[in-house]
Design an enzyme around this catalytic site. Structure first.
Site, PDB file in Angstrom:
ATOM      1  N   TRP A  39     -32.517 -19.374   2.117  1.00 15.89           N
ATOM      2  CA  TRP A  39     -32.153 -20.687   1.570  1.00 15.89           C
ATOM      3  C   TRP A  39     -31.067 -21.371   2.391  1.00 15.89           C
ATOM      4  O   TRP A  39     -30.514 -22.380   1.990  1.00 15.89           O
ATOM      5  CB  TRP A  39     -31.755 -20.583   0.107  1.00 15.89           C
ATOM      6  CG  TRP A  39     -30.426 -19.958  -0.242  1.00 15.89           C
ATOM      7  CD1 TRP A  39     -29.538 -19.354   0.585  1.00 15.89           C
ATOM      8  CD2 TRP A  39     -29.836 -19.920  -1.558  1.00 15.89           C
ATOM      9  NE1 TRP A  39     -28.435 -18.909  -0.122  1.00 15.89           N
ATOM     10  CE2 TRP A  39     -28.593 -19.248  -1.431  1.00 15.89           C
ATOM     11  CE3 TRP A  39     -30.229 -20.367  -2.813  1.00 15.89           C
ATOM     12  CZ2 TRP A  39     -27.749 -19.023  -2.520  1.00 15.89           C
ATOM     13  CZ3 TRP A  39     -29.380 -20.143  -3.889  1.00 15.89           C
ATOM     14  CH2 TRP A  39     -28.158 -19.478  -3.742  1.00 15.89           C
ATOM     15  N   THR A  85     -29.918 -11.035  -0.498  1.00 18.18           N
ATOM     16  CA  THR A  85     -28.879 -11.808   0.158  1.00 18.18           C
ATOM     17  C   THR A  85     -29.438 -13.110   0.707  1.00 18.18           C
ATOM     18  O   THR A  85     -30.392 -13.106   1.485  1.00 18.18           O
ATOM     19  CB  THR A  85     -28.278 -10.992   1.319  1.00 18.18           C
ATOM     20  OG1 THR A  85     -27.802  -9.743   0.830  1.00 18.18           O
ATOM     21  CG2 THR A  85     -27.159 -11.749   2.001  1.00 18.18           C
ATOM     22  N   GLU A  86     -28.844 -14.231   0.307  1.00 19.86           N
ATOM     23  CA  GLU A  86     -29.214 -15.552   0.815  1.00 19.86           C
ATOM     24  C   GLU A  86     -30.713 -15.855   0.670  1.00 19.86           C
ATOM     25  O   GLU A  86     -31.273 -16.630   1.425  1.00 19.86           O
ATOM     26  CB  GLU A  86     -28.793 -15.683   2.284  1.00 19.86           C
ATOM     27  CG  GLU A  86     -27.318 -15.460   2.533  1.00 19.86           C
ATOM     28  CD  GLU A  86     -26.436 -16.553   1.946  1.00 19.86           C
ATOM     29  OE1 GLU A  86     -26.943 -17.665   1.746  1.00 19.86           O
ATOM     30  OE2 GLU A  86     -25.249 -16.283   1.686  1.00 19.86           O
ATOM     31  N   LEU A  87     -31.350 -15.228  -0.303  1.00 23.02           N
ATOM     32  CA  LEU A  87     -32.796 -15.362  -0.542  1.00 23.02           C
ATOM     33  C   LEU A  87     -33.622 -14.976   0.683  1.00 23.02           C
ATOM     34  O   LEU A  87     -34.716 -15.493   0.897  1.00 23.02           O
ATOM     35  CB  LEU A  87     -33.169 -16.772  -0.994  1.00 23.02           C
ATOM     36  CG  LEU A  87     -32.603 -17.273  -2.325  1.00 23.02           C
ATOM     37  CD1 LEU A  87     -33.323 -18.541  -2.775  1.00 23.02           C
ATOM     38  CD2 LEU A  87     -32.672 -16.233  -3.422  1.00 23.02           C
TER      39      LEU A  87
END
Length: 401
Positions: free
Chosen positions: A296, A146-148
């Site tokens: 990120w 999730t979301e890097l």
């Protein structure tokens, strides 16, 4: 030869309703079906359908030379299945080309990877693997959190689940250059780091008239890519770039259609993440530490987008502490609802950052302010607690009396 590794993230959450206790039960008690369907259908028309058809056409046109990867959250797959199965058919057609690699992630686009105990994290990854196998017909071997969200501990867990590699953000100062393959600290897991500058030139600055690079053409971007040093260019972005964040009238689809030809004529190749780690040697380690998590999101590229203020942290802690009680009920509906409470978007809407980051956080939010989002979330959690209490004890704990 230098490779371009393009990756697209597809996600829509189930947004919470403006809560007021009524007689509704189950999932519909807390999540707004009408709003969720309305937003899904809007984005499907503007992005999911035209973007996927365009990518499918390009994959077939270039006969294996245009290659890329995608990951699709379980929440979006469920919405597609419920409201527009044609999109799933298009995903299957992409898989059938042999040019597209599908990645695994948490099923609910959740923050479960930030739990100290990653049992729930692993469970959600298995759920996603099962769902995408059933609906799209693929079994991913590469992972995207999730979301890097990434740290050394997460990397070890991902390796233990059998994945060969993971995506992460190319945070400044983390390594000399994101344009190489790395390995995770003290474990056998390859790490691909996002080149955020070249990515954001497309994802964020494409239609920005104030930008010195405007207007961005496929020819111009391919020139920039060809002059970058390194083995690989990891271009990771939201799928909604095409048609939603950058509307069709900006020329974003024309850019996408022209990109493969401009890249290939410059002696660059397109590769999927698994092809990258197979064809290039690692040049060093990525060492973030076990607790210094990167992502990120936003300028900070850490966890502050979701846990940066007291409202967010309190809401997240309330949900985290509910885990053993919810699971003790054995009630599949309650467990499913609780898992959806972990979706990162709910906490994202509570973010109190300003300027450009604040605009991004308010996008797709149904709340008038971060404070309303937090108050509504806590009202839902308190009501949900009464449902869990009743299931465990057989007693009706009415919190409204």
């Amino acid at each position: 030869m230098k490779s371009i590794c393009m990756y697209f993230q597809l996600h829509q959450p189930y947004r919470m309703k403006w809560f007021w206790p009524d007689l509704s039960e189950g999932f519909e008690r807390y999540f707004d079906s009408a709003i969720n369907r309305e937003i899904f259908e809007k984005v499907a028309d503007k992005c999911y359908l035209p973007a996927t058809k365009t990518l499918l056409q390009l994959a077939e046109q270039y006969e294996g030379d245009f290659r890329f990867s995608v990951s699709i959250t379980g929440t979006l797959l469920s919405q597609c299945k419920q409201w527009n199965p044609e999109i799933i058919d298009l995903f299957r057609a992409l898989a059938d080309t042999g040019c597209v690699e599908f990645l695994d992630e948490t099923n609910y686009h959740s923050l479960a990877g930030l739990f100290d105990d990653r049992t729930e994290f692993a469970e959600q990854v298995r759920e996603h693997h099962k769902l995408i196998s059933e609906l799209v017909g693929v079994k991913p071997h590469f992972f995207r959190n999730t979301e890097l969200l990434y740290n050394n501990s997460i990397a070890r867990n991902v390796m233990e689940m059998g994945y060969r590699g993971i995506l992460a953000e190319g945070v400044d100062g983390l390594v000399a250059s994101p344009n190489h393959v790395y390995k995770a600290k003290d474990c056998d897991l390859k790490v691909l780091l996002r080149n955020y500058k070249l990515t954001d030139d497309i994802g964020y600055r494409f239609s920005a008239r104030w930008w010195s690079g405007y207007p961005l053409t496929a020819e111009k971007w391919a020139d920039w890519a060809s002059h970058e040093k390194g083995d690989i260019l990891n271009i990771f972005m939201d799928y909604e770039t095409f048609g939603e964040h950058q509307w069709s009238d900006t020329g974003i689809f024309d850019f996408l259609r022209a990109l493969p030809q401009e890249v290939l004529k410059r002696d660059l190749v397109f590769s999927t993440p698994s092809e990258i780690i197979r064809n290039y040697e690692t040049i060093g380690e990525v060492d973030v530490g076990d607790f210094n998590t990167i992502s990120w999101a936003d300028i900070e590229r850490d966890t502050s987008a979701w846990l940066g203020n007291d409202m967010q942290r309190r809401c997240f802690e309330e949900v985290r502490l509910l885990e053993p009680y919810v699971k003790k009920t054995g009630d599949r509906n309650l467990i499913n609802i609780w898992k959806h409470f972990l979706t990162s978007d709910h906490y994202y809407y509570m973010c109190t950052k300003w300027l450009g980051d604040g605009d991004v956080h308010s996008y797709f939010s149904i709340h008038t302010s971060p404070y309303d989002a937090a108050i509504n979330f806590m009202a839902i959690i308190n009501d949900f607690k009464s449902q869990v209490f009743k299931k465990l004890t057989g007693k009706d704990k009415n919190i409204y009396r």
